[in-house]
Design a protein around this motif. Structure first.
Motif, PDB file in Angstrom:
ATOM      1  N   ASN A 104       0.821  -1.207   0.000  1.00 44.38           N
ATOM      2  CA  ASN A 104       0.000   0.000   0.000  1.00 44.38           C
ATOM      3  C   ASN A 104       0.859   1.264   0.000  1.00 44.38           C
ATOM      4  O   ASN A 104       0.522   2.255  -0.664  1.00 44.38           O
ATOM      5  N   MET A 105       1.955   1.226   0.754  1.00 40.65           N
ATOM      6  CA  MET A 105       2.869   2.376   0.746  1.00 40.65           C
ATOM      7  C   MET A 105       3.371   2.666  -0.665  1.00 40.65           C
ATOM      8  O   MET A 105       3.431   3.819  -1.104  1.00 40.65           O
ATOM      9  N   ALA A 106       3.742   1.607  -1.373  1.00 41.77           N
ATOM     10  CA  ALA A 106       4.358   1.781  -2.686  1.00 41.77           C
ATOM     11  C   ALA A 106       3.348   2.156  -3.756  1.00 41.77           C
ATOM     12  O   ALA A 106       3.566   3.108  -4.521  1.00 41.77           O
ATOM     13  N   PHE A 107       2.235   1.447  -3.832  1.00 40.69           N
ATOM     14  CA  PHE A 107       1.346   1.567  -4.978  1.00 40.69           C
ATOM     15  C   PHE A 107       0.072   2.368  -4.705  1.00 40.69           C
ATOM     16  O   PHE A 107      -0.599   2.771  -5.655  1.00 40.69           O
ATOM     17  N   LYS A 108      -0.232   2.594  -3.445  1.00 42.19           N
ATOM     18  CA  LYS A 108      -1.408   3.405  -3.140  1.00 42.19           C
ATOM     19  C   LYS A 108      -1.012   4.824  -2.725  1.00 42.19           C
ATOM     20  O   LYS A 108      -1.681   5.800  -3.106  1.00 42.19           O
ATOM     21  N   PHE A 109       0.075   4.932  -1.956  1.00 48.18           N
ATOM     22  CA  PHE A 109       0.495   6.241  -1.453  1.00 48.18           C
ATOM     23  C   PHE A 109       1.765   6.757  -2.126  1.00 48.18           C
ATOM     24  O   PHE A 109       2.281   7.811  -1.738  1.00 48.18           O
ATOM     25  N   ASP A 110       2.267   6.011  -3.115  1.00 47.29           N
ATOM     26  CA  ASP A 110       3.431   6.441  -3.917  1.00 47.29           C
ATOM     27  C   ASP A 110       4.661   6.729  -3.055  1.00 47.29           C
ATOM     28  O   ASP A 110       5.441   7.633  -3.353  1.00 47.29           O
ATOM     29  N   LYS A 111       4.845   5.948  -2.011  1.00 50.06           N
ATOM     30  CA  LYS A 111       6.037   6.086  -1.164  1.00 50.06           C
ATOM     31  C   LYS A 111       6.925   4.853  -1.378  1.00 50.06           C
ATOM     32  O   LYS A 111       7.068   3.994  -0.522  1.00 50.06           O
ATOM     33  N   PHE A 112       7.499   4.795  -2.567  1.00 49.91           N
ATOM     34  CA  PHE A 112       8.264   3.621  -2.949  1.00 49.91           C
ATOM     35  C   PHE A 112       9.526   3.478  -2.100  1.00 49.91           C
ATOM     36  O   PHE A 112       9.937   2.355  -1.769  1.00 49.91           O
ATOM     37  N   GLY A 113      10.143   4.577  -1.755  1.00 47.98           N
ATOM     38  CA  GLY A 113      11.335   4.522  -0.918  1.00 47.98           C
ATOM     39  C   GLY A 113      11.032   3.980   0.466  1.00 47.98           C
ATOM     40  O   GLY A 113      11.765   3.132   0.989  1.00 47.98           O
ATOM     41  N   LEU A 114       9.941   4.456   1.063  1.00 52.03           N
ATOM     42  CA  LEU A 114       9.546   3.981   2.390  1.00 52.03           C
ATOM     43  C   LEU A 114       9.155   2.504   2.335  1.00 52.03           C
ATOM     44  O   LEU A 114       9.482   1.737   3.244  1.00 52.03           O
ATOM     45  N   ALA A 115       8.463   2.109   1.266  1.00 55.04           N
ATOM     46  CA  ALA A 115       8.080   0.706   1.116  1.00 55.04           C
ATOM     47  C   ALA A 115       9.313  -0.179   0.953  1.00 55.04           C
ATOM     48  O   ALA A 115       9.364  -1.288   1.503  1.00 55.04           O
ATOM     49  N   SER A 116      10.307   0.304   0.242  1.00 58.41           N
ATOM     50  CA  SER A 116      11.546  -0.463   0.084  1.00 58.41           C
ATOM     51  C   SER A 116      12.262  -0.627   1.422  1.00 58.41           C
ATOM     52  O   SER A 116      12.769  -1.702   1.744  1.00 58.41           O
ATOM     53  N   ALA A 117      12.284   0.439   2.212  1.00 56.87           N
ATOM     54  CA  ALA A 117      12.879   0.353   3.548  1.00 56.87           C
ATOM     55  C   ALA A 117      12.127  -0.653   4.406  1.00 56.87           C
ATOM     56  O   ALA A 117      12.730  -1.424   5.171  1.00 56.87           O
ATOM     57  N   SER A 118      10.810  -0.650   4.276  1.00 58.59           N
ATOM     58  CA  SER A 118       9.992  -1.607   5.018  1.00 58.59           C
ATOM     59  C   SER A 118      10.319  -3.038   4.612  1.00 58.59           C
ATOM     60  O   SER A 118      10.442  -3.929   5.461  1.00 58.59           O
ATOM     61  N   ALA A 119      10.503  -3.268   3.313  1.00 59.48           N
ATOM     62  CA  ALA A 119      10.850  -4.610   2.836  1.00 59.48           C
ATOM     63  C   ALA A 119      12.231  -5.038   3.329  1.00 59.48           C
ATOM     64  O   ALA A 119      12.445  -6.202   3.686  1.00 59.48           O
ATOM     65  N   VAL A 120      13.170  -4.106   3.345  1.00 56.18           N
ATOM     66  CA  VAL A 120      14.516  -4.416   3.845  1.00 56.18           C
ATOM     67  C   VAL A 120      14.454  -4.804   5.326  1.00 56.18           C
ATOM     68  O   VAL A 120      15.101  -5.774   5.756  1.00 56.18           O
ATOM     69  N   VAL A 121      13.684  -4.060   6.098  1.00 55.43           N
ATOM     70  CA  VAL A 121      13.525  -4.382   7.520  1.00 55.43           C
ATOM     71  C   VAL A 121      12.924  -5.773   7.690  1.00 55.43           C
ATOM     72  O   VAL A 121      13.348  -6.547   8.565  1.00 55.43           O
ATOM     73  N   LEU A 122      11.946  -6.112   6.858  1.00 53.76           N
ATOM     74  CA  LEU A 122      11.315  -7.430   6.943  1.00 53.76           C
ATOM     75  C   LEU A 122      12.324  -8.538   6.645  1.00 53.76           C
ATOM     76  O   LEU A 122      12.373  -9.552   7.358  1.00 53.76           O
ATOM     77  N   ILE A 123      13.140  -8.356   5.616  1.00 48.51           N
ATOM     78  CA  ILE A 123      14.150  -9.362   5.274  1.00 48.51           C
ATOM     79  C   ILE A 123      15.145  -9.537   6.424  1.00 48.51           C
ATOM     80  O   ILE A 123      15.476 -10.665   6.817  1.00 48.51           O
ATOM     81  N   ILE A 124      15.598  -8.413   6.973  1.00 51.03           N
ATOM     82  CA  ILE A 124      16.561  -8.485   8.081  1.00 51.03           C
ATOM     83  C   ILE A 124      15.932  -9.171   9.296  1.00 51.03           C
ATOM     84  O   ILE A 124      16.571  -9.989   9.969  1.00 51.03           O
ATOM     85  N   LEU A 125      14.663  -8.864   9.552  1.00 50.88           N
ATOM     86  CA  LEU A 125      13.981  -9.462  10.688  1.00 50.88           C
ATOM     87  C   LEU A 125      13.841 -10.971  10.516  1.00 50.88           C
ATOM     88  O   LEU A 125      14.075 -11.742  11.454  1.00 50.88           O
ATOM     89  N   ILE A 126      13.479 -11.417   9.318  1.00 50.95           N
ATOM     90  CA  ILE A 126      13.343 -12.851   9.059  1.00 50.95           C
ATOM     91  C   ILE A 126      14.691 -13.553   9.206  1.00 50.95           C
ATOM     92  O   ILE A 126      14.784 -14.625   9.810  1.00 50.95           O
ATOM     93  N   LEU A 127      15.740 -12.945   8.662  1.00 51.66           N
ATOM     94  CA  LEU A 127      17.074 -13.536   8.782  1.00 51.66           C
ATOM     95  C   LEU A 127      17.522 -13.597  10.241  1.00 51.66           C
ATOM     96  O   LEU A 127      18.124 -14.592  10.681  1.00 51.66           O
TER      97      LEU A 127
END
Length: 268
Positions: free
Chosen positions: A227-250
């Motif tokens: 939703n951040m990326a495609f609804k609110f056009d905050k692609f940078g924030l969405a990318s940061a969120s995805a990076v945090v998720l990957i780090i958290l899973i690892l």
């Protein structure tokens, strides 16, 4: 590598920008996106939803382990039951979402079944914030139990039959055989299922997105990022969120491997 590591590298790069996903300009904002993530509590409330799915995953593993143990012995019609339990995993997730939308609708299938046992009333399974995540997690249990069942069955069937024969001669019942033979022998597979359960509960997307779109308190971390990326056009924030998720899973996976180290099981 081209389709795995390069996209991840691009995503990490985007996480340090204010890119909206459309404009050719990408202004470097440093750690601002990560600061926003960690200073806005509402963005991390979605992990409470992941907790519901984590509990459901634990139930799912227990059910799969139980059925795998029962069906590994000479159970009547065991091949039929294996097929029934594994079949939901073969169904497309979109189809499952639409089927269960009808199942959970007011006056729908679930309410009718509950009425047969004396529980009357129309429940807003998808509309009540207290029920929606439990209902969606139940769908996940129904769908993915078969996957764990196959993993456990394969591991159990690799146990030499003479171990059961020796245990039976010693007077061991089924529970004792499970406790002293099956569980220790398939410990690596149980550990793998636990890791998949944790990572899966953090990255839940398909079922809640199809059935509710994240409404009524069912938004997960992945849905929020999309939703951040495609609804609110905050692609940078969405990318940061995805990076945090990957780090958290690892990180969770690393902790889990430290607590339950992989052991080589010798079957003899």
């Amino acid at each position: 590598m081209t389709f795995t590591y390069l996209p991840i590298a691009d995503m990490i790069g985007y996480s340090f920008t204010d890119w909206d996903g459309i404009s050719p300009e990408k202004n470097n904002v440093g750690l601002k996106n990560y600061t926003d993530l960690f200073t806005r509590p509402e963005l991390f409330k979605v992990f409470l939803v992941s907790g519901v799915y984590l509990i459901a995953a634990a139930v799912q593993i227990c059910l799969a382990l139980y059925f795998a143990t029962v069906l590994s012995f000479n159970t009547k019609c065991r091949n039929l039951f294996k097929g029934i339990l594994f079949f939901p995993y073969l169904i497309n997730g979109v189809a499952i979402g639409f089927v269960f939308l009808y199942f959970f609708r007011p006056h729908g299938t679930l309410d009718s079944l509950l009425a047969l046992v004396g529980i009357h009333g129309d429940h807003l399974w998808m509309g009540d914030p207290d029920l929606v995540n439990k209902s969606l997690a139940g769908v996940s249990v129904w769908r993915y139990t078969g996957l764990n069942l196959v993993l456990f069955l394969g591991a159990i069937q690799s146990i030499p039959p003479h171990l059961y024969e020796a245990a039976a001669l010693d007077g061991a019942n089924r529970w004792q055989q499970f406790r002293h033979i099956i569980a220790p022998s398939i410990k690596p597979v149980i550990s793998l299922s636990a890791i998949l359960a944790v990572s899966g509960s953090l990255a839940v997307f398909e079922i809640p997105y199809i059935m509710t779109g994240g409404a009524n308190g069912s938004q997960t971390f992945v849905i929020q990022s999309i939703n951040m990326a495609f609804k609110f056009d905050k692609f940078g924030l969405a990318s940061a969120s995805a990076v945090v998720l990957i780090i958290l899973i690892l990180f969770v996976t690393w902790i889990q491997r430290r607590l339950v180290p992989e052991e080589r099981v010798e079957l003899s």
